[in-house]
Design a protein around this motif. Structure first.
Motif, PDB file in Angstrom:
ATOM      1  N   ALA A  17      -1.756 -14.721  -5.473  1.00 45.03           N
ATOM      2  CA  ALA A  17      -0.465 -15.421  -5.329  1.00 45.03           C
ATOM      3  C   ALA A  17       0.423 -15.179  -6.547  1.00 45.03           C
ATOM      4  O   ALA A  17       1.645 -14.993  -6.417  1.00 45.03           O
ATOM      5  CB  ALA A  17      -0.707 -16.916  -5.135  1.00 45.03           C
ATOM      6  N   ALA A  18      -0.183 -15.168  -7.736  1.00 43.82           N
ATOM      7  CA  ALA A  18       0.593 -14.910  -8.950  1.00 43.82           C
ATOM      8  C   ALA A  18       1.153 -13.492  -8.947  1.00 43.82           C
ATOM      9  O   ALA A  18       2.318 -13.263  -9.322  1.00 43.82           O
ATOM     10  CB  ALA A  18      -0.282 -15.133 -10.182  1.00 43.82           C
ATOM     11  N   LEU A  19       0.334 -12.536  -8.520  1.00 43.27           N
ATOM     12  CA  LEU A  19       0.801 -11.144  -8.464  1.00 43.27           C
ATOM     13  C   LEU A  19       1.880 -10.970  -7.408  1.00 43.27           C
ATOM     14  O   LEU A  19       2.824 -10.188  -7.596  1.00 43.27           O
ATOM     15  CB  LEU A  19      -0.384 -10.210  -8.194  1.00 43.27           C
ATOM     16  CG  LEU A  19      -1.458 -10.161  -9.281  1.00 43.27           C
ATOM     17  CD1 LEU A  19      -2.612  -9.266  -8.852  1.00 43.27           C
ATOM     18  CD2 LEU A  19      -0.873  -9.669 -10.608  1.00 43.27           C
ATOM     19  N   ASP A  20       1.757 -11.702  -6.307  1.00 42.67           N
ATOM     20  CA  ASP A  20       2.813 -11.665  -5.279  1.00 42.67           C
ATOM     21  C   ASP A  20       4.143 -12.151  -5.859  1.00 42.67           C
ATOM     22  O   ASP A  20       5.194 -11.536  -5.642  1.00 42.67           O
ATOM     23  CB  ASP A  20       2.422 -12.540  -4.079  1.00 42.67           C
ATOM     24  CG  ASP A  20       1.329 -11.914  -3.219  1.00 42.67           C
ATOM     25  OD1 ASP A  20       1.201 -10.675  -3.235  1.00 42.67           O
ATOM     26  OD2 ASP A  20       0.615 -12.667  -2.534  1.00 42.67           O
ATOM     27  N   LYS A  21       4.096 -13.239  -6.598  1.00 39.92           N
ATOM     28  CA  LYS A  21       5.310 -13.779  -7.215  1.00 39.92           C
ATOM     29  C   LYS A  21       5.889 -12.809  -8.238  1.00 39.92           C
ATOM     30  O   LYS A  21       7.110 -12.720  -8.405  1.00 39.92           O
ATOM     31  CB  LYS A  21       5.013 -15.118  -7.883  1.00 39.92           C
ATOM     32  CG  LYS A  21       4.736 -16.258  -6.914  1.00 39.92           C
ATOM     33  CD  LYS A  21       4.471 -17.552  -7.671  1.00 39.92           C
ATOM     34  CE  LYS A  21       4.167 -18.706  -6.709  1.00 39.92           C
ATOM     35  NZ  LYS A  21       3.874 -19.964  -7.443  1.00 39.92           N
ATOM     36  N   ALA A  22       4.995 -12.085  -8.898  1.00 39.96           N
ATOM     37  CA  ALA A  22       5.444 -11.138  -9.918  1.00 39.96           C
ATOM     38  C   ALA A  22       5.913  -9.819  -9.312  1.00 39.96           C
ATOM     39  O   ALA A  22       6.474  -8.979 -10.019  1.00 39.96           O
ATOM     40  CB  ALA A  22       4.311 -10.871 -10.909  1.00 39.96           C
ATOM     41  N   GLY A  23       5.698  -9.641  -8.008  1.00 38.34           N
ATOM     42  CA  GLY A  23       6.093  -8.396  -7.355  1.00 38.34           C
ATOM     43  C   GLY A  23       5.212  -7.222  -7.713  1.00 38.34           C
ATOM     44  O   GLY A  23       5.656  -6.068  -7.706  1.00 38.34           O
ATOM     45  N   VAL A  24       3.944  -7.507  -8.032  1.00 46.56           N
ATOM     46  CA  VAL A  24       2.996  -6.461  -8.429  1.00 46.56           C
ATOM     47  C   VAL A  24       2.134  -6.070  -7.237  1.00 46.56           C
ATOM     48  O   VAL A  24       1.567  -6.939  -6.562  1.00 46.56           O
ATOM     49  CB  VAL A  24       2.100  -6.945  -9.594  1.00 46.56           C
ATOM     50  CG1 VAL A  24       1.007  -5.920  -9.896  1.00 46.56           C
ATOM     51  CG2 VAL A  24       2.944  -7.201 -10.828  1.00 46.56           C
ATOM     52  N   TRP A  25       2.010  -4.763  -6.998  1.00 46.52           N
ATOM     53  CA  TRP A  25       1.157  -4.276  -5.901  1.00 46.52           C
ATOM     54  C   TRP A  25      -0.316  -4.445  -6.272  1.00 46.52           C
ATOM     55  O   TRP A  25      -0.723  -4.205  -7.401  1.00 46.52           O
ATOM     56  CB  TRP A  25       1.431  -2.798  -5.624  1.00 46.52           C
ATOM     57  CG  TRP A  25       0.604  -2.253  -4.478  1.00 46.52           C
ATOM     58  CD1 TRP A  25       0.966  -2.162  -3.170  1.00 46.52           C
ATOM     59  CD2 TRP A  25      -0.739  -1.738  -4.552  1.00 46.52           C
ATOM     60  NE1 TRP A  25      -0.057  -1.632  -2.422  1.00 46.52           N
ATOM     61  CE2 TRP A  25      -1.112  -1.372  -3.242  1.00 46.52           C
ATOM     62  CE3 TRP A  25      -1.656  -1.569  -5.599  1.00 46.52           C
ATOM     63  CZ2 TRP A  25      -2.374  -0.829  -2.952  1.00 46.52           C
ATOM     64  CZ3 TRP A  25      -2.918  -1.050  -5.306  1.00 46.52           C
ATOM     65  CH2 TRP A  25      -3.247  -0.675  -3.992  1.00 46.52           C
ATOM     66  N   TYR A  26      -1.121  -4.843  -5.280  1.00 48.95           N
ATOM     67  CA  TYR A  26      -2.563  -4.938  -5.504  1.00 48.95           C
ATOM     68  C   TYR A  26      -3.283  -4.857  -4.165  1.00 48.95           C
ATOM     69  O   TYR A  26      -2.691  -5.027  -3.090  1.00 48.95           O
ATOM     70  CB  TYR A  26      -2.928  -6.254  -6.203  1.00 48.95           C
ATOM     71  CG  TYR A  26      -2.707  -7.492  -5.343  1.00 48.95           C
ATOM     72  CD1 TYR A  26      -3.735  -8.042  -4.574  1.00 48.95           C
ATOM     73  CD2 TYR A  26      -1.452  -8.116  -5.290  1.00 48.95           C
ATOM     74  CE1 TYR A  26      -3.522  -9.165  -3.791  1.00 48.95           C
ATOM     75  CE2 TYR A  26      -1.232  -9.234  -4.508  1.00 48.95           C
ATOM     76  CZ  TYR A  26      -2.273  -9.759  -3.757  1.00 48.95           C
ATOM     77  OH  TYR A  26      -2.057 -10.869  -2.967  1.00 48.95           O
ATOM     78  N   CYS A  27      -4.571  -4.572  -4.235  1.00 47.09           N
ATOM     79  CA  CYS A  27      -5.421  -4.643  -3.050  1.00 47.09           C
ATOM     80  C   CYS A  27      -6.694  -5.377  -3.451  1.00 47.09           C
ATOM     81  O   CYS A  27      -6.912  -5.691  -4.622  1.00 47.09           O
ATOM     82  CB  CYS A  27      -5.741  -3.259  -2.484  1.00 47.09           C
ATOM     83  SG  CYS A  27      -6.718  -2.181  -3.563  1.00 47.09           S
ATOM     84  N   GLY A  28      -7.566  -5.656  -2.475  1.00 44.54           N
ATOM     85  CA  GLY A  28      -8.770  -6.425  -2.744  1.00 44.54           C
ATOM     86  C   GLY A  28      -8.471  -7.907  -2.745  1.00 44.54           C
ATOM     87  O   GLY A  28      -7.373  -8.357  -2.408  1.00 44.54           O
TER      88      GLY A  28
END
Length: 400
Positions: free
Chosen positions: A314-325
């Protein structure tokens, strides 16, 4: 006397040792800095109550002549644990013979020891990025290693093709470090390829317990024909927090033969010669994992880590950072913001947010520019780390 000079071909330091030294140096220079570690995939919750109860009861047995256990009757492990694992697989539609199940002190050991079954004149295929042990085990032995790029284009799940050549294939699903998970259909392609090329797949299923979405495989033996070309290695470290207790198991099918030899019989012979088995009390504790109460407690622990992963995501989503897993794995694999390199981001995150992760480059060349975070931490500390990461990324120039 000659030494094994292949050791000189290894990286100077094991990835996680390098991280530990860097963090220790930083902490020494900044003694007042509060550091949160989301790097090494060690669990933080205590053993389940039913597991601890089994440990206590088994320990008490060892204190009485009538119930004392010495050498293990079979280096394969006690029947009670192998039968429990057999039922665990059967509950997911996979039928195993207990003679195909071997108890060990952990997946890491078996992933290296299994190489005793194969001649050094074999080519080993490993994904890149990959768990470093796969590579180091084979470098030590002097085998040829070929890398299969795992990247955003293939969803960090390399697939075989007609040009791919190899004899031993390491597959890890859910993957460490990327968290990517193969579907049953994708593994069917790998099984068909391995059978056509007489290759053997070493399938690392240490994180199978985190798989929750339909269509994704928890065992390669969900694929028809896999018993003719695959060995599966699993662990109690992640499903039950046995990182300090040490127990795992490996499934070597009786149908798996190469050059007229049974790999099941070869592995049994190897283990009876080089391995004395896992302690009785530990095997009793492991068997408790598969009881009704044990599985209930284990799922509560796994859900705890899943919530941690969701908080980081959720934090990475807010930061606009791509991730998987993160959904079917305890690992979150993110694209380093600000076009930073993996080690550059490691240093920046440590200095800016006081958070430790694992540089993707440490898992292979294709991991450059990526970073791994683990959900195995304490919930409150994970929430704080996620908040720090979000705040730190917001300080970067927009568009990064």
């Amino acid at each position: 006397m000659k030494v094994n000079k292949h050791y000189a071909e290894l990286e100077e330091s094991y990835l996680f040792s390098t991280i530990a030294h860097k963090v220790a140096d930083y902490q020494a220079a900044h003694p007042d800095k509060d550091i949160i570690r989301l790097g090494i995939g060690d669990v933080t919750l205590p053993l389940a109550k039913s597991v601890v109860k089994a440990l206590h009861e088994a320990s008490e047995e060892q204190g009485h002549k009538e119930t004392f256990h010495g050498y293990i009757p079979s280096e394969q492990g006690y029947p009670f644990l192998r039968e429990a694992i057999q039922k665990y697989y059967a509950g997911r539609g996979v039928e195993l013979d207990t003679a195909e199940i071997f108890i060990s002190d952990g997946a890491k050991s078996d992933l290296g020891n299994l190489l005793d079954l194969f001649d050094v004149d074999n080519t080993v295929l490993v994904p890149d990025p990959v768990y470093p042990v796969y590579v180091d085990d084979n470098v030590m032995a002097g085998r040829r290693i070929a890398y299969m790029p795992a990247n955003a284009d293939n969803g960090f799940l390399p697939m075989p093709n007609d040009s791919l050549k190899g004899d031993i294939v390491y597959l890890c699903s859910p993957n460490n470090p990327t968290g990517a998970t193969y579907t049953v259909d994708q593994l069917k392609v790998w099984v068909d390829w391995a059978k056509a090329h007489k290759a053997v797949i070493l399938f690392d299923a240490a994180y199978e317990c985190f798989v929750s979405e339909p269509g994704l495989a928890r065992s390669i033996f969900e694929v028809e024909g896999a018993k003719e070309c695959a060995i599966e290695v699993c662990s109690f470290s992640k499903i039950a927090g046995f990182t300090g207790t040490r127990c795992g198991y490996t499934v070597v099918p009786q149908a798996l033969e190469r050059e007229g030899m049974s790999l099941n019989k070869m592995w049994l012979r190897r283990q009876t010669t080089k391995f004395n088995g896992v302690a009785y009390i530990v095997q009793r504790a492991a068997a408790a994992v598969f009881t009704e109460e044990g599985m209930k407690e284990i799922q509560e622990n796994l859900d705890y880590y899943r919530r941690n992963a969701a908080v980081i995501g959720a934090a990475l989503d807010k930061a606009g950072v791509w991730y998987c897993g993160g959904k079917n794995s305890p690992y979150i694999w993110l694209k380093c913001p600000g076009n930073m390199g993996s080690w550059q981001f490691f240093d920046w995150l440590l200095e800016t947010a006081g958070v430790v992760g694992t540089p993707g480059e440490g898992f292979g060349a294709c991991g450059e520019g990526y970073f791994r975070l683990t959900a195995f931490g304490d919930a409150d500390r994970t929430k704080e780390a996620a908040d720090r990461i979000l705040a730190a990324i917001k300080t970067l120039p927009s568009g990064c």
